[in-house]
Design an enzyme around this catalytic site. Sequence first.
Site, PDB file in Angstrom:
ATOM      1  N   HIS B  65       0.855  -1.356  -0.087  1.00  0.00           N
ATOM      2  CA  HIS B  65      -0.159   0.136   0.004  1.00  0.00           C
ATOM      3  C   HIS B  65       0.800   1.205  -0.018  1.00  0.00           C
ATOM      4  CE1 HIS B  65      -3.104  -2.813   0.825  1.00  0.00           C
ATOM      5  NE2 HIS B  65      -2.788  -3.058   1.988  1.00  0.00           N
ATOM      6  N   HIS B 227      -6.991  -4.306  -1.103  1.00  0.00           N
ATOM      7  CA  HIS B 227      -6.511  -5.615  -1.315  1.00  0.00           C
ATOM      8  C   HIS B 227      -7.096  -6.249  -2.643  1.00  0.00           C
ATOM      9  CE1 HIS B 227      -6.540  -5.154   2.906  1.00  0.00           C
ATOM     10  NE2 HIS B 227      -5.002  -5.253   2.671  1.00  0.00           N
TER      11      HIS B 227
END
Lengths: 341, 341
Positions: B65, B227
Amino acid sequence: MSAVVTTALKKFVNDPADVVAESLSGLGAAHPDLVRIDLANRLVLRKDAPVAGKVGLVSGGGSGHEPLHGGFVGAGMLDAACPGEIFTSPVPDQMVAATKAVDGGVGVLHIVKNYTGDVMNFRLAAELAEDEGVQVESVLTNDDVAVEDSLYTAGRRGVGVTVLVEKIAGAKAEAGGSLAEVAAVARKVNERGRSFGVALTSCVTPAAGTPTFEIGPDEMEFGVGIHGEPGRRREKLRPAAEIVAEMTEAVVGDLDPDPGTPLLAFVNGLGGTPLIELYLVHNELTRQLADRGLEATRSLVGNYITSLEMAGVSITLLALDDELTALWDAPVHTPALRWGV
Amino acid sequence: MSAVVTTALKKFVNDPADVVAESLSGLGAAHPDLVRIDLANRLVLRKDAPVAGKVGLVSGGGSGHEPLHGGFVGAGMLDAACPGEIFTSPVPDQMVAATKAVDGGVGVLHIVKNYTGDVMNFRLAAELAEDEGVQVESVLTNDDVAVEDSLYTAGRRGVGVTVLVEKIAGAKAEAGGSLAEVAAVARKVNERGRSFGVALTSCVTPAAGTPTFEIGPDEMEFGVGIHGEPGRRREKLRPAAEIVAEMTEAVVGDLDPDPGTPLLAFVNGLGGTPLIELYLVHNELTRQLADRGLEATRSLVGNYITSLEMAGVSITLLALDDELTALWDAPVHTPALRWGV
């Protein structure tokens, strides 16, 4: 090919013809403290331009390389950017309007990447602006060691070093440098900087809707340009350590810095490569430099001169000295590069 | 599917097992003035941590991320980040080591995104750290209005607001706020923030080498998680204006700000979407807000909480007040967010 279809339409756009204007409007809305947008002339302007008594800095080129150039407009860097359509040179009228808008009475520097259209249009714009009484100097960036001549270039292409020229010359102008001094330091940065890029995927322009070039599932373009121009060769993907070793050799070999020369290491993403990989590349670069007795005393890692969503990375090394280091460290307040008071 | 093969190997990596450690080393090498890396404990630490008398801020979560969380370590934001493997929660031992390393004697705040593994491990770490004499408060972010419960979450997912919590709570700690005060402002940001994301393509984890989910050439995942978790529905791609209109409605409808409430508008790229599109989205968002009598008085546009190379965008809106605006504007010196003295 289904790979082509898969990426073709995957964009947040309305009419492809409006992408540049709509994006500029968004840039202006997001950063009203730093820039203003002149949609009629298609310009990004430093909010308080012209700054009286300060040399004005203008750059520009095709869109699709964001944040270059519009994201670098603001105190300590550019006074104006002229974005063309995607991967298309801006026109002389834009450049003239920009030059006049940022002239603080002591002249304007044009920072021009070495692509035939940009060079021709900026040259014409400089003549037209001088006819209107603005003193103009031009500096060409041509730092890409991958190839001599290319699809859109006679001689080497201008790539990553352009970001460093804009920052360092911008700091020199902010510090009160004359037009000759600002132009001189810009040329010095270009002379002391070298770059090399690798692409793993193509980009897709909104107008075309299909990849700019074809590339196999296990291939990379070694020495790619920022519009997807061919590089030195197409080859099989390898581990990052091997790719970076060869990129470093190409850049250091050409730059040939004296031992002990402090370096600015600029690891640039071409748009679609995750930041986790860019830092991994920086780690490999650090090791490669250490093997040669060299050290990066300054670093820049991120997406700063891109090719839309192309997966890829470029490495730029700049041989620093005390002057360049101090100008690099000087404050900058732009949408994409910001530090200091 | 050839689309799968095309993206599978297109990464700058060596052994996939080493990606996180090698990338952390690169982060440390690039920013020695801001952070230091503890590779043994797998931590990114503020260079001068612990800061005596200042509340310490710790966050963490799966890698992939970036720049979240490691890129937000530095003065005015986090004191430590605990990166797990890609899309995998860090372990309690890491969190305990981080907590102890940044305790300046007045307690530590854990900022935890609402994913089952993160919540469980941070809870255990808080207990262990308290057993060792460190006072710990925890704040959960759960701002994603797309879905209730999800693949890895009971309740709403924590996404974009996490960046804003880290910045604003970091400023509060820097200004000398007590642990209770820092935790209170962090909770206030989460309560006043809402997010919604859309994906156009999947990401590819280095370990798997294939896309996390399948998505057709003309489809988007509306309400996607960071995700690649499913959102509200799979639907056909539409013009940006229509997509952003629906995203804005989802966020504003849930946040329900009073008319005239100043907003922070955070347009976040999920990794593979070019900046030119992110600013185009911001332009649409600005128009959507104006239609509702709302205005973004602060903006953040860029890739700040990503899903590797996923093409997509999320919108986060935070209802500001004078306190939150001042804390947002306060200086910050991290690799990924940097402004002020």
